[in-house]
Scaffold this motif. Structure first.
Motif, PDB file in Angstrom:
ATOM      1  N   VAL A  42       0.756  -1.181  -0.070  1.00 46.97           N
ATOM      2  CA  VAL A  42       0.074   0.004  -0.087  1.00 46.97           C
ATOM      3  C   VAL A  42       1.070   1.344  -0.013  1.00 46.97           C
ATOM      4  O   VAL A  42       0.642   2.456  -0.617  1.00 46.97           O
ATOM      5  N   ARG A  43       2.034   1.154   0.681  1.00 46.00           N
ATOM      6  CA  ARG A  43       2.915   2.317   0.874  1.00 46.00           C
ATOM      7  C   ARG A  43       3.791   2.635  -0.395  1.00 46.00           C
ATOM      8  O   ARG A  43       3.955   3.687  -0.624  1.00 46.00           O
ATOM      9  N   PHE A  44       4.366   1.400  -1.307  1.00 47.59           N
ATOM     10  CA  PHE A  44       5.354   1.744  -1.954  1.00 47.59           C
ATOM     11  C   PHE A  44       5.074   1.455  -3.312  1.00 47.59           C
ATOM     12  O   PHE A  44       5.680   1.427  -4.300  1.00 47.59           O
ATOM     13  N   VAL A  45       3.723   0.746  -3.682  1.00 46.06           N
ATOM     14  CA  VAL A  45       3.302  -0.141  -4.870  1.00 46.06           C
ATOM     15  C   VAL A  45       2.073   0.554  -5.381  1.00 46.06           C
ATOM     16  O   VAL A  45       1.202   0.951  -4.648  1.00 46.06           O
ATOM     17  N   GLY A  46       2.033   0.881  -6.539  1.00 51.55           N
ATOM     18  CA  GLY A  46       0.743   1.287  -7.423  1.00 51.55           C
ATOM     19  C   GLY A  46      -0.250   0.443  -6.956  1.00 51.55           C
ATOM     20  O   GLY A  46      -0.157  -0.758  -6.841  1.00 51.55           O
ATOM     21  N   LYS A  47      -1.527   0.823  -7.023  1.00 50.77           N
ATOM     22  CA  LYS A  47      -2.870   0.223  -6.605  1.00 50.77           C
ATOM     23  C   LYS A  47      -3.028  -0.825  -7.562  1.00 50.77           C
ATOM     24  O   LYS A  47      -3.709  -1.873  -7.423  1.00 50.77           O
ATOM     25  N   TRP A  48      -2.487  -0.880  -8.943  1.00 53.85           N
ATOM     26  CA  TRP A  48      -2.686  -1.953  -9.606  1.00 53.85           C
ATOM     27  C   TRP A  48      -1.661  -3.235  -9.542  1.00 53.85           C
ATOM     28  O   TRP A  48      -2.184  -4.216 -10.016  1.00 53.85           O
ATOM     29  N   ALA A  49      -0.555  -2.851  -8.933  1.00 54.98           N
ATOM     30  CA  ALA A  49       0.235  -4.007  -8.731  1.00 54.98           C
ATOM     31  C   ALA A  49       0.248  -4.545  -7.412  1.00 54.98           C
ATOM     32  O   ALA A  49       0.833  -5.433  -7.003  1.00 54.98           O
ATOM     33  N   ARG A  50      -0.779  -3.927  -6.517  1.00 56.63           N
ATOM     34  CA  ARG A  50      -0.716  -4.460  -5.229  1.00 56.63           C
ATOM     35  C   ARG A  50      -1.115  -5.901  -4.896  1.00 56.63           C
ATOM     36  O   ARG A  50      -0.676  -6.774  -4.246  1.00 56.63           O
TER      37      ARG A  50
END
Length: 111
Positions: A42-50
């Protein structure tokens, strides 16, 4: 004869009691590592790659847990034969507690 049987039963109870504790602590590690991965995603990755950032590492962590479960049973059994079971149990438990503490720290500091 009876004394030998009692010692053998006690030895196996210690081996498999420690092994079950190790398995349970490993599952706790798995749960907290998953939560830490979610926090990091959630902090470091875009919402599509979570989803991928959480799912694929969990597959690998689950496989590592399975290998650890299989390895520690043999590790404890051989340790009991050499009178090293307490030392080996503490070594494995310390490593697992370290993983648990690191996971909880990530969750608390970044979550």
């Amino acid at each position: 004869m009876v004394t030998t049987m009692v010692r053998t039963i006690g030895k196996y109870a210690a081996i498999y009691g420690g092994w079950l504790f190790t398995c349970a602590l490993g599952l706790a590690d798995l749960v907290f590592m998953r939560q830490a991965l979610i926090v990091l995603a959630v902090r470091f990755v875009g919402k599509w790659a979570r989803s991928a950032a959480v799912s694929w590492p969990m597959l690998l962590i689950g496989l590592v847990w399975l290998v650890v479960v299989i390895f520690t049973e043999n590790y404890y059994r051989e340790g009991a034969e050499r009178n090293l079971l307490p030392k080996r149990f503490l070594r494995v438990t310390a490593a697992q507690l370290g993983i648990l503490i690191a996971s909880v720290a990530i969750i608390e500091l970044l979550g």
